[in-house]
Structures are given as C-alpha cells and as structure tokens.
Scaffold this active site. Structure first.
Site, PDB file in Angstrom:
ATOM      1  N   GLU A 138       0.931  -1.118   0.004  1.00 57.35           N
ATOM      2  CA  GLU A 138      -0.097  -0.016   0.109  1.00 57.35           C
ATOM      3  C   GLU A 138       0.811   1.213   0.053  1.00 57.35           C
ATOM      4  O   GLU A 138       0.780   1.888   0.926  1.00 57.35           O
ATOM      5  CB  GLU A 138      -1.072  -0.057   1.215  1.00 57.35           C
ATOM      6  CG  GLU A 138      -2.033  -1.244   1.031  1.00 57.35           C
ATOM      7  CD  GLU A 138      -3.050  -1.081   2.177  1.00 57.35           C
ATOM      8  OE1 GLU A 138      -4.121  -1.476   1.987  1.00 57.35           O
ATOM      9  OE2 GLU A 138      -2.767  -0.622   3.405  1.00 57.35           O
ATOM     10  N   GLU A 196      -5.295  -7.983  -1.047  1.00 54.94           N
ATOM     11  CA  GLU A 196      -5.945  -8.301   0.293  1.00 54.94           C
ATOM     12  C   GLU A 196      -7.441  -7.864  -0.028  1.00 54.94           C
ATOM     13  O   GLU A 196      -7.630  -7.155  -0.847  1.00 54.94           O
ATOM     14  CB  GLU A 196      -5.352  -7.004   0.961  1.00 54.94           C
ATOM     15  CG  GLU A 196      -4.173  -7.258   1.568  1.00 54.94           C
ATOM     16  CD  GLU A 196      -3.583  -6.163   2.671  1.00 54.94           C
ATOM     17  OE1 GLU A 196      -4.399  -5.510   3.148  1.00 54.94           O
ATOM     18  OE2 GLU A 196      -2.309  -5.984   2.776  1.00 54.94           O
TER      19      GLU A 196
END
Length: 489
Positions: A191, A382
């Site tokens: 991220e 995810e």
C-alpha cells in the site's frame, strides 16, 4: 448467472504481514521497526481511529520510554516466528496456492543502514520459503509492509530523506539474491500510497511534523524511485521474477448524478487512486498531480535521472487491496470509515461491524478500471472481513458464515471480471488465513482469519490454532477451482 471457474494456474491463497503476526521482535538480532512502536489503547473510541493511528512526537517519546502498563501487541504478534512450521502446514492443508507475506526489514538489517545483513534473519526466511515450497505453496513476498527500521527514522528522518533509497535497494538486492530460487513473485512496498494517508506507517513520518503534506509527497517520490530501482535490481538477478506494485484500493463513486459530485469524485479518484498506479505501472507523473502541487505550493526534489528510472522500470502487474467503497458529494454527508481514509456513506450498501461498506461489485469495477488503463495483469492482494469472534471452548468451531458470504460474493465478482469483462488477473490473496494483530488499532479483537488464534488484545492466551468454518469452505473453493462459489446455500 453462468458458473465460471478459476484456471489451474490462478493463484488463490492468503496474505499476512510480518509486523502483525511474526513476533520475535527481540530475537536473533532483529532491530526495532516503526510498527513495534504502535501501542494498544484499550479505551479506544472507534470514532477516533484516525487519531489513534497517528504518530505524534509525544506518542513516540512515550513508546520509547513506556510505562509498565503500556502494551505493544505487534512485538509478539501471534508468534509465527516460533510456530512457522505448524502454520504453514495448516496453509498447506487449506490447499493455498500462494502465500503473501513480508520480510521484516529490521530482521535482515536491524538498523537499516548496515552494509552486512543479519544471517540469522536470512536463515529464518530460508526455512519459511522452503516449507512453503514443500507444501506446494508459491510465496509472494512484500519487501516492506509498514516495517521500516526505526533507526532510519531517528537518524535520517524517515522516507523524506533520499538516503533511505540506497538503504532499501541494498536490502532488496540481498534478499533477491538469497531467495532467487525460492520466490518468483514480489511486491517492493505494501500500500505504497499510505505515505500520504498514514504517514507513520507508510513513510516513517510523524503526523505533527511541520509542512507534513510536502514532506509526505517527497517521501512518496522517494518510495517511487526505490520501487522502480527494486524492479530493476530484481530483474537483473532473475529475469523471471514477477514484480508488482501494491496500492490501497480506493473505490469511490459520485453520491449521485449531480455534475459537481461527478467532478469531485473524478478529482478524488485521480489523487487517491490513479496517481499511484500512473507512476508505478504507467511510469510517469500525470499533469493533474503537478497542478495539485502547484495549487498547494508543494515543491519537491525530483531529478530528471529519477524520472527516467521510474519511466524505465515499471511494475509487471497492478496489485491492490480492496475492502470497501465510498461516495463523494460537494454537500454535507454522513462519513463512514475506510481502509486509510473516510468516505461518504452509500445508501445502497450494508456495512460491517467497523463501518466499512460492503461492495463486492465495486471490486469488479476497480479491476476493470485498473486493467483497462494500464493493460497489465491485476492482483487482488488483500480482501476480507474483520469480525469480533470468541471461542468458549476448544471443541467449538466458529461458525463464520458472515465471512464466507463476504468472500463468496467478492470471488464471484472477480470471476465475472475475468470471464465476462476480459480482465487479466494473476491471483487473489484474502486477508487473512489466520487471525493477526490489527494494523490500525493493534488489537486482536478485530479478527479476519480463517484460523482462530487463542490470544486476547493484551497477548494473553494459549496461542493455539483452531479452524473456523471458513477454513473448510475456502479449501473447498480452491480444490474445486471456485465451482462451489455458485452453489445455492
């Protein structure tokens, strides 16, 4: 609805992060990471999660000299460091085809700026990746999942300093060479856009630093350069490596068809989603972000050489996390929690216990958006559902039908994106195959796993592992290539 299936090559498995499950923070020479300084607050008001997530000078001082009653759950995780074989065997029993995990940077370079690595740390991951291979599991390795060595923050100021680029690429080169025959799939940063929205975790910056927006964008640029150089180094070591970016998925819609809301959402998508893919996958800085910096008087140290590095070393695939979606409106609206930021509430969606809006169709939309824009495979890194769960006795099986329903609907939409929309997708790793410490709140109460860990928010418990109902369900999904996703309940 047609019953589509996954191909045998599709990589279906689970994802974790070292700082949330590994533990062993003071074993075998490991150094302190920025995640090790995240406290647990038992009195947390969930409306203040963003405040809790922030790292201030006062909080850091307290973490470095903590009172006896302060708890740092990420330091012990769920003790994967001493239970790695058992856990990987359970993942093998689940028939996972891929296991996404991270290498703890300070386990290899305790301070981050050493020239020689910690051999004990390298040997640990030797064992982990070899066991994965023996279980028929392909490792997918994130090099930095919110685990910057704290020393690099203390001495150099975190990722706003360009000196961290060389320290990171040295770390990347060491592990690429060490595991070149064990690991094929890599993600340099988790991220990466967290450098803007969660500056301590993403960039090692304190939230109350002066000129924090300029510093976070400078850190963001430095991370982009490091990401590109890692791509270059990795391919020079093994040309068969597949190295992708990993970005927090920000799926948003205009609240309605009011033109001003459509325009607002467009601008938010550009700055909060496309910007990071444009640089990491597209290889260029788009004009809209340059204009934003102009308006905000943000001046960065960006060289022509660095722009060439970014241009010539783009990601092989577009990885992203996806949990929820939100809406934007120019008018006042009710806000709901997101992964890293808050959005407007969508009246057409339900929410989970934490206020995250559940939107399986949004996954399909985002897969289309990213694939259409870059024409490179996507990877869902995810996706999962957190819930409060408690076992009252060891013979109990947690009946997590809510998690099964969430995963089922998202996997259905993923298959529709592949088979009806033509999106090329390499794989999907759910968050997470086993209960871990929450990144944002450092609690154990918020459980995502298919395997229950007997441990509370303070680290108390046997740490024994127990299969939830979703364990057998996901195993069946993998074994049938997703055919059972279409079975009627």
């Amino acid at each position: 609805m047609k019953k589509y299936k996954f191909t045998k090559e599709f990589l279906l498995g689970g994802a974790v992060a070292a700082h949330q499950f590994e533990g062993g923070w003071d074993q075998d020479g490991k150094g302190l990471s920025i995640a090790d300084l995240r406290r647990y607050n038992p009195n947390l008001n969930r409306k203040d999660i963003n405040t809790e997530r922030a790292m201030t000078k006062a909080k850091l001082a307290e973490a470095l000299n903590p009172p006896k009653d302060l708890v740092f759950p990420k330091r012990h995780g769920i003790d994967f460091y001493n239970n790695w074989k058992q856990d990987i065997n359970m993942f093998g029993e689940m028939k996972m085809k891929i296991f996404r995990t991270s290498i703890s940077w300070p386990r290899i370079f305790p301070n981050g700026d050493e020239t020689k690595p910690n051999e004990a740390g390298l040997e640990f991951y030797d064992k982990v990746f070899k066991e994965c291979k023996e279980q028929g599991i392909e490792p997918l390795v994130t090099l930095s999942h919110y685990e910057t060595p704290y020393h690099l923050v203390e001495k150099y100021g975190g990722w706003k300093s360009k000196e961290l680029i060389n320290f990171f690429t040295n770390f990347a080169e060491v592990v690429f060479k060490r595991y070149k025959n064990l690991v094929k799939y890599w993600m340099p940063f988790n991220e990466i856009n967290a450098a803007i929205y969660s500056v301590w975790a993403g960039a090692g910056l304190k939230d109350d630093e002066e000129n924090i927006e300029t510093k976070s964008y400078q850190a963001m640029h430095n991370l982009f350069v490091a990401n590109a150089l890692a791509n270059k180094i990795g391919k020079s070591i093994n040309q068969d490596f597949k190295i992708g970016c990993m970005i927090a998925g920000m799926m948003t819609y205009p609240f309605d068809c009011k033109p001003e809301n459509v325009l607002l959402n467009l601008h938010q998508e550009q700055r909060r989603k496309y910007f990071y893919f444009d640089v990491a996958v597209g290889g260029y800085y788009p004009n809209y972000i340059k204009k934003y910096w102009e308006r905000k008087n943000i001046k960065l140290d960006i060289t022509t050489e660095e722009l060439e590095i970014i241009k010539n070393n783009t990601s092989d695939f577009s990885g992203f996390s996806y949990y929820m979606s939100g809406v934007y409106s120019v008018d006042e609206q009710e806000l709901v929690e997101g992964n890293l930021i808050k959005f407007g509430k969508n009246p057409y969606l339900d929410s989970n216990q934490w206020g995250w809006q559940i939107d399986p169709v949004g996954l399909r939309v985002m897969m289309n958006q990213i694939y259409d824009r870059y024409q490179k495979p996507v990877f869902i890194a995810e996706n999962g559902l957190g819930f409060v769960e408690e076992m009252k006795n060891s013979s109990e099986i947690i009946q997590d039908d809510y998690r099964i329903e969430y995963l089922k609907k998202h996997l259905q939409q993923l298959l529709l994106a592949i088979n009806e929309d033509g999106v090329e997708c390499l794989g999907y790793t759910l968050w997470t195959p086993i209960d871990v410490i929450s990144h944002g709140t450092s609690e154990m109460t918020k459980r995502y796993g298919l395997i229950y860990v007997d441990q509370d928010d303070f680290g108390n418990g046997t740490r024994k592992r127990y299969k939830k109902k979703s364990f057998a369900w996901f195993k069946n999904v993998i074994e049938t290539l997703g055919e059972t996703l279409w079975d009627e309940d």
